[in-house]
Design a protein around this motif. Sequence first.
Motif, PDB file in Angstrom:
ATOM      1  N   LEU A 101     -37.605 -30.831 -96.272  1.00  0.00           N
ATOM      2  CA  LEU A 101     -37.292 -29.704 -97.150  1.00  0.00           C
ATOM      3  C   LEU A 101     -35.973 -29.978 -97.884  1.00  0.00           C
ATOM      4  CD1 LEU A 101     -38.194 -26.661 -97.810  1.00  0.00           C
ATOM      5  CD2 LEU A 101     -36.578 -26.001 -96.011  1.00  0.00           C
ATOM      6  N   LEU A 102     -35.456 -31.188 -97.744  1.00  0.00           N
ATOM      7  CA  LEU A 102     -34.086 -31.496 -98.117  1.00  0.00           C
ATOM      8  C   LEU A 102     -33.798 -31.272 -99.593  1.00  0.00           C
ATOM      9  CD1 LEU A 102     -31.436 -32.465 -96.939  1.00  0.00           C
ATOM     10  CD2 LEU A 102     -32.171 -34.829 -97.303  1.00  0.00           C
ATOM     11  N   SER A 103     -34.726 -31.620-100.471  1.00  0.00           N
ATOM     12  CA  SER A 103     -34.458 -31.432-101.900  1.00  0.00           C
ATOM     13  C   SER A 103     -34.299 -29.952-102.220  1.00  0.00           C
ATOM     14  CB  SER A 103     -35.582 -32.044-102.736  1.00  0.00           C
ATOM     15  OG  SER A 103     -36.829 -31.442-102.439  1.00  0.00           O
ATOM     16  N   THR A 104     -35.049 -29.088-101.548  1.00  0.00           N
ATOM     17  CA  THR A 104     -34.903 -27.645-101.747  1.00  0.00           C
ATOM     18  C   THR A 104     -33.555 -27.167-101.226  1.00  0.00           C
ATOM     19  OG1 THR A 104     -37.284 -27.261-101.636  1.00  0.00           O
ATOM     20  CG2 THR A 104     -35.854 -25.384-101.159  1.00  0.00           C
ATOM     21  N   SER A 105     -33.170 -27.608-100.029  1.00  0.00           N
ATOM     22  CA  SER A 105     -31.884 -27.200 -99.466  1.00  0.00           C
ATOM     23  C   SER A 105     -30.738 -27.612-100.370  1.00  0.00           C
ATOM     24  CB  SER A 105     -31.701 -27.814 -98.075  1.00  0.00           C
ATOM     25  OG  SER A 105     -32.666 -27.329 -97.160  1.00  0.00           O
ATOM     26  N   ARG A 106     -30.809 -28.803-100.906  1.00  0.00           N
ATOM     27  CA  ARG A 106     -29.732 -29.284-101.771  1.00  0.00           C
ATOM     28  C   ARG A 106     -29.704 -28.536-103.096  1.00  0.00           C
ATOM     29  NH1 ARG A 106     -30.343 -35.814-100.559  1.00  0.00           N
ATOM     30  NH2 ARG A 106     -29.198 -35.776 -98.588  1.00  0.00           N
ATOM     31  N   GLU A 135     -31.741 -16.388-105.467  1.00  0.00           N
ATOM     32  CA  GLU A 135     -31.902 -17.688-104.799  1.00  0.00           C
ATOM     33  C   GLU A 135     -31.827 -17.533-103.285  1.00  0.00           C
ATOM     34  OE1 GLU A 135     -32.605 -21.818-105.315  1.00  0.00           O
ATOM     35  OE2 GLU A 135     -32.472 -20.242-106.833  1.00  0.00           O
ATOM     36  N   LEU A 136     -30.830 -16.811-102.815  1.00  0.00           N
ATOM     37  CA  LEU A 136     -30.635 -16.642-101.381  1.00  0.00           C
ATOM     38  C   LEU A 136     -31.723 -15.782-100.767  1.00  0.00           C
ATOM     39  CD1 LEU A 136     -26.773 -16.112-101.475  1.00  0.00           C
ATOM     40  CD2 LEU A 136     -27.957 -18.104-100.511  1.00  0.00           C
ATOM     41  N   GLU A 137     -32.126 -14.735-101.450  1.00  0.00           N
ATOM     42  CA  GLU A 137     -33.179 -13.857-100.917  1.00  0.00           C
ATOM     43  C   GLU A 137     -34.476 -14.639-100.725  1.00  0.00           C
ATOM     44  OE1 GLU A 137     -34.832  -9.388-101.855  1.00  0.00           O
ATOM     45  OE2 GLU A 137     -34.592 -10.780-103.544  1.00  0.00           O
ATOM     46  N   ALA A 138     -34.796 -15.504-101.693  1.00  0.00           N
ATOM     47  CA  ALA A 138     -36.023 -16.299-101.580  1.00  0.00           C
ATOM     48  C   ALA A 138     -35.955 -17.244-100.391  1.00  0.00           C
ATOM     49  CB  ALA A 138     -36.244 -17.084-102.874  1.00  0.00           C
ATOM     50  N   ALA A 139     -34.822 -17.934-100.220  1.00  0.00           N
ATOM     51  CA  ALA A 139     -34.692 -18.884 -99.112  1.00  0.00           C
ATOM     52  C   ALA A 139     -34.591 -18.177 -97.765  1.00  0.00           C
ATOM     53  CB  ALA A 139     -33.479 -19.783 -99.334  1.00  0.00           C
ATOM     54  N   ALA A 140     -34.042 -16.959 -97.745  1.00  0.00           N
ATOM     55  CA  ALA A 140     -33.976 -16.194 -96.495  1.00  0.00           C
ATOM     56  C   ALA A 140     -35.367 -15.853 -95.989  1.00  0.00           C
ATOM     57  CB  ALA A 140     -33.164 -14.919 -96.709  1.00  0.00           C
ATOM     58  N   ALA A 141     -36.335 -15.745 -96.902  1.00  0.00           N
ATOM     59  CA  ALA A 141     -37.705 -15.391 -96.526  1.00  0.00           C
ATOM     60  C   ALA A 141     -38.530 -16.603 -96.100  1.00  0.00           C
ATOM     61  CB  ALA A 141     -38.383 -14.680 -97.697  1.00  0.00           C
ATOM     62  N   PHE A 142     -37.972 -17.820 -96.187  1.00  0.00           N
ATOM     63  CA  PHE A 142     -38.712 -18.995 -95.725  1.00  0.00           C
ATOM     64  C   PHE A 142     -39.065 -18.829 -94.251  1.00  0.00           C
ATOM     65  CE2 PHE A 142     -36.634 -22.235 -98.884  1.00  0.00           C
ATOM     66  CZ  PHE A 142     -37.251 -21.583 -99.944  1.00  0.00           C
ATOM     67  N   LYS A 143     -40.159 -19.433 -93.832  1.00  0.00           N
ATOM     68  CA  LYS A 143     -40.575 -19.330 -92.426  1.00  0.00           C
ATOM     69  C   LYS A 143     -39.587 -20.023 -91.491  1.00  0.00           C
ATOM     70  CE  LYS A 143     -43.562 -23.444 -92.550  1.00  0.00           C
ATOM     71  NZ  LYS A 143     -44.920 -23.960 -92.254  1.00  0.00           N
ATOM     72  N   ASP A 144     -38.904 -21.033 -91.996  1.00  0.00           N
ATOM     73  CA  ASP A 144     -37.840 -21.731 -91.273  1.00  0.00           C
ATOM     74  C   ASP A 144     -37.099 -22.593 -92.276  1.00  0.00           C
ATOM     75  OD1 ASP A 144     -39.240 -24.202 -91.652  1.00  0.00           O
ATOM     76  OD2 ASP A 144     -40.362 -23.883 -89.811  1.00  0.00           O
ATOM     77  N   TRP A 145     -36.082 -23.277 -91.815  1.00  0.00           N
ATOM     78  CA  TRP A 145     -35.369 -24.220 -92.673  1.00  0.00           C
ATOM     79  C   TRP A 145     -35.609 -25.653 -92.191  1.00  0.00           C
ATOM     80  CZ3 TRP A 145     -30.191 -20.986 -92.928  1.00  0.00           C
ATOM     81  CH2 TRP A 145     -30.402 -19.869 -93.769  1.00  0.00           C
ATOM     82  N   ASN A 146     -36.772 -25.856 -91.633  1.00  0.00           N
ATOM     83  CA  ASN A 146     -37.281 -27.180 -91.241  1.00  0.00           C
ATOM     84  C   ASN A 146     -36.363 -27.901 -90.257  1.00  0.00           C
ATOM     85  OD1 ASN A 146     -39.384 -29.092 -91.452  1.00  0.00           O
ATOM     86  ND2 ASN A 146     -38.166 -30.349 -92.838  1.00  0.00           N
ATOM     87  N   PRO A 147     -36.144 -27.329 -89.074  1.00  0.00           N
ATOM     88  CA  PRO A 147     -35.232 -27.966 -88.120  1.00  0.00           C
ATOM     89  C   PRO A 147     -35.721 -29.312 -87.595  1.00  0.00           C
ATOM     90  CG  PRO A 147     -36.405 -26.159 -87.083  1.00  0.00           C
ATOM     91  CD  PRO A 147     -36.712 -26.076 -88.545  1.00  0.00           C
ATOM     92  N   SER A 148     -37.000 -29.637 -87.755  1.00  0.00           N
ATOM     93  CA  SER A 148     -37.477 -30.948 -87.308  1.00  0.00           C
ATOM     94  C   SER A 148     -36.789 -32.074 -88.075  1.00  0.00           C
ATOM     95  CB  SER A 148     -38.991 -31.042 -87.471  1.00  0.00           C
ATOM     96  OG  SER A 148     -39.358 -30.939 -88.834  1.00  0.00           O
ATOM     97  N   HIS A 149     -36.330 -31.774 -89.290  1.00  0.00           N
ATOM     98  CA  HIS A 149     -35.495 -32.708 -90.061  1.00  0.00           C
ATOM     99  C   HIS A 149     -34.195 -31.954 -90.310  1.00  0.00           C
ATOM    100  CE1 HIS A 149     -34.298 -35.232 -93.617  1.00  0.00           C
ATOM    101  NE2 HIS A 149     -34.780 -36.177 -92.829  1.00  0.00           N
ATOM    102  N   PHE A 150     -33.265 -32.034 -89.364  1.00  0.00           N
ATOM    103  CA  PHE A 150     -32.192 -31.055 -89.277  1.00  0.00           C
ATOM    104  C   PHE A 150     -31.198 -31.110 -90.429  1.00  0.00           C
ATOM    105  CE2 PHE A 150     -29.012 -28.317 -87.420  1.00  0.00           C
ATOM    106  CZ  PHE A 150     -29.784 -27.422 -86.687  1.00  0.00           C
ATOM    107  N   LEU A 151     -31.182 -32.189 -91.180  1.00  0.00           N
ATOM    108  CA  LEU A 151     -30.351 -32.205 -92.383  1.00  0.00           C
ATOM    109  C   LEU A 151     -30.711 -31.029 -93.285  1.00  0.00           C
ATOM    110  CD1 LEU A 151     -30.426 -35.980 -93.449  1.00  0.00           C
ATOM    111  CD2 LEU A 151     -28.606 -34.812 -92.211  1.00  0.00           C
TER     112      LEU A 151
END
Length: 637
Positions: A101-106, A135-151
């Motif tokens: 999910l890294l490109s989205t996080s960045r 931007e923040l409201e949309a990302a807050a609603a994600f099911k997770d922030w993909n901890p399997s790739h913790f970056l």
Amino acid sequence: MMRIRWFRTSLMIVLSACASPAPGRVPSPAGGDIPPQEDILNTLREKHPRLLIASGDFEGFGRRVADDPVLREWARQLRERADRVLDRPPSRYEIPDGKRLLSTSRRVLDRIYTLAMVYHLSGGEARYRDRAWAELEAAAAFKDWNPSHFLDTAEMTHAFAIGYDWFYRDWSEAQRAVLREAMITHGLRPALHSYRGEERYGWWVRSRHNWNQVCNGGIALGALALGDEEPELCGEILHRGLQSLRRAMSRFAPDGAWAEGPGYWNYATSYNVVHLAALQSALGTDFDFSRYEGFDRTGDFPIYLTAPTGKTFNFADGGARAIRAPQLFRLAERFNRPLYARYQQRRAQPTALDLLWYARWSEEAHAATADDETLDRYFRGPEVVTMRSGWHDHGASFIGFKAGDNKVNHSHLDPGTFVLEALGERWAIDLGGDNYNLPAYFGGRRWTYYRLRAEGHNTLLINPGKGPDQDPRAATAIVETRFTPVRAQAIADLTPAYAQQASSVKRGVALIDDRSRVLIQDEVRANEPIELWWFMHTRATVELSGDGRSAILSLGGKRLEAHLLAPTGGGRFEVREARPLPSSPRPEGQNANRGVRKLAIHLKGVPEARIAVVLTPWRENVRPRDKVTEVTPLAEW
């Protein structure tokens, strides 16, 4: 009450320099005195913002921007970027490669920094705040922030921490609750499970490379943002994070270099510096972590590995693009090194942190620093040497050369490799990494990919075959350097990398003849006859002489001549495609390296060999008068 606690803990920190550590503290001889987790937030600033900038400082910062022409121009450019974001949709949960999910996080992180900075510099134009909220409201609603790739998790937590803190007074309590819950659920709790060893994805806690700094840094900002609201959770996270960070910061010793290469230096230190700066702004101390050996000189590394064209010596998995690092401004101010600020100011494509940390130095300070610059540098640990004919000439000669440890994260089987620039062109290139999503790229198939093997670098290949073409466990070293005004040289003992094929392998690299030419010399001994290859990858066209003893390389309308000095009784240049040898593995999907060829020398059935190649730039496209270059043993260099 908070001011009393601040004074008491600050006094304790000062006294700790003269006394033994208090019970429960975790001392370090290299730097960093970590208080118990129940005390670590004692000096937390009450008001927001507290991350990287203190409450009320945005007003003064705005005046500083208005008064400084550099900052005014950068602010204008940043506002243009913010304006472009206004019309774009919020980021979505996207994992295009099935892993990251890294490109989205960045993207979220960059947008929040940009919008928040422009919001404050504009005097509070609501459109920037409202777009940041979307931007923040949309990302807050994600099911997770993909901890399997913790970056991915750490960078998104970083984004939310800045969004929560820098806009704190502008959010409603309901909005703060949304951001707070997202940070805790998707960021801080997965981090705590990692620190406690409760999740397999928490392996990064014990790492010593860029993942350590990025994950610890991003999570620490979240903990500092919420420290007064969730003190138990955040105190444990900060305490455990600093314990983990020690592992990575010890790797800056002794010279500030970074073994993963300049690109990953940028990634690692960007989070390392943000982490320590946030501790300083929020708690009033970085617990002396900035005193770790070599950290005060780490800005030297990207500067010396940057060649005259602005490209870097991109060993390991990195690319050659120019290093732009806002953290150099922070390091310049923290360690009184104007050179770092001058380097970044010349290259910045301004970000919010460029504006925030910009350090304006007097011309006298810049001039004094320039006078102190040496042309050459040997970085111990990663075992990297760079040598050049000048600093302020785009056409200067530059060579980067390395030995190093094949076990380092992101490493290639590349000890002995080099890159070469002259006349404003890069003649000998490093191909860099390949697609990280190739099968087992970071696993059991890593050494089957051409770009990661010795044959994919500007080094030697002995007895090629299907297996790794250097020992993946080997560590090699620069064993001699000598730098004078007319000659610079370095010698590496590469024997451990080839121990199964040869009893001794050494390579010397030198700038000779008033630093106008380059000499590459190898000496190899084996207990039985071997097959030996010498490679140099290039984007130049190559024209061989009739006897194959010399070659003319042409690139960008410039020319460079290669001449084979030794062996005298055999050997010749040939031109090959940048592809695996017939005896090498050929996995599908790897980069085809179009437009790249390699100058090669091939010796068969030799128990020992000395190969010496001199490379001569044709300045003003005129072939220089032939010079006799005697080949002397490396032991006599």
